[in-house]
Design a protein around this motif. Structure first.
Motif, short mmCIF file in Angstrom:
data_model
loop_
_atom_site.label_atom_id
_atom_site.label_comp_id
_atom_site.label_asym_id
_atom_site.label_seq_id
_atom_site.Cartn_x
_atom_site.Cartn_y
_atom_site.Cartn_z
N HIS A 86 43.88 52.11 6.28
CA HIS A 86 43.36 53.48 6.46
C HIS A 86 43.35 54.19 5.11
CE1 HIS A 86 44.41 54.07 11.05
NE2 HIS A 86 43.53 53.10 10.84
N HIS A 127 39.41 45.48 9.55
CA HIS A 127 40.44 46.36 10.12
C HIS A 127 40.25 46.52 11.63
CE1 HIS A 127 43.18 49.84 10.16
NE2 HIS A 127 42.28 50.41 10.96
N GLU A 131 42.61 45.42 14.96
CA GLU A 131 43.04 46.32 16.04
C GLU A 131 42.55 45.82 17.40
OE1 GLU A 131 43.54 50.44 13.51
OE2 GLU A 131 41.67 50.16 14.62
FE FE2 Z 1 42.71 51.92 12.37
#
Ligand code: FE2
Ligand code: FE2
Length: 190
Positions: A86, A127, A131
């Motif tokens: 992030h 990313h 997740e």
């Molecule tokens: Fe994230």
């Protein structure tokens, strides 16, 4: 029952991916023409700061990740990698925003914009993949019904804080609009 918190985040990933696709296209266009669609890039920054970071990442960082770390010792390593991603993504957007005012006059600025759009568009799908395939299934496994309910309520609170439903709709529409190829009118001279 409305969808689970992790399903909600996974749905939001679809909008983020639309904008990431637009970033990839913009990089190809900059490399081909030496020009930047400044309006479109400004919208990408707006979307990323207010929807991806202000809403989606806020729900992950402030709510899902800490709860998951409390419930699962195994989550810590993955969460710390996700947090650093992030941060890296925010760095790309900061660099793009800083260079954008000089996009028309400076080749260096155009290079910085293209390079950071490219990096962001490389980072985010990896990313999101982590997740969707690792973290969210783990969350669905370790969070009980009560956790899920509280998380859903907290998500609703963040959404109310960060912007009205109307503004979320606006960002959904913006993602779809950015996914369409630009018209010539939008091209600025470089
Ligand atoms: Fe994230
Ligand atoms: Fe996410």
């Amino acid at each position: 029952m409305s969808e689970s918190p992790t399903q909600q985040l996974a749905d939001e990933h679809e909008y983020v991916k639309l904008v990431v696709g637009a970033m990839d296209d913009e990089v190809a266009s900059i490399e081909r023409t030496g020009r930047v669609h400044t309006e479109r890039v400004a919208q990408m920054i707006d979307f990323t700061r207010n929807f991806t970071d202000g809403d989606h990442h806020a729900k992950e960082e402030d709510l899902l990740f800490p709860l998951l770390e409390e419930r699962s010792a195994a989550a810590g390593g993955t969460v710390s990698v996700l947090l650093s991603e992030h941060e890296a993504a925010r760095g790309c957007i900061r660099a793009i925003a800083a260079a954008l005012p000089d996009a028309e006059s400076s080749e260096e600025a155009r290079g910085v914009i293209a390079e950071n759009l490219k990096l962001y568009a490389f980072l985010l799908p990896l990313h999101i993949g982590k997740e969707d395939t690792v973290l969210f299934p783990l969350a669905d496994q370790v969070l009980d019904e009560n956790d899920q309910r509280l998380l859903a309520a907290e998500f609703a609170r963040v959404e109310a804080q960060e912007g009205s439903a109307a503004s979320r709709e606006r960002y959904h529409a913006m993602a779809h609009a950015l996914a369409m190829p630009p018209t010539d009118r939008e091209t600025n001279r470089g």
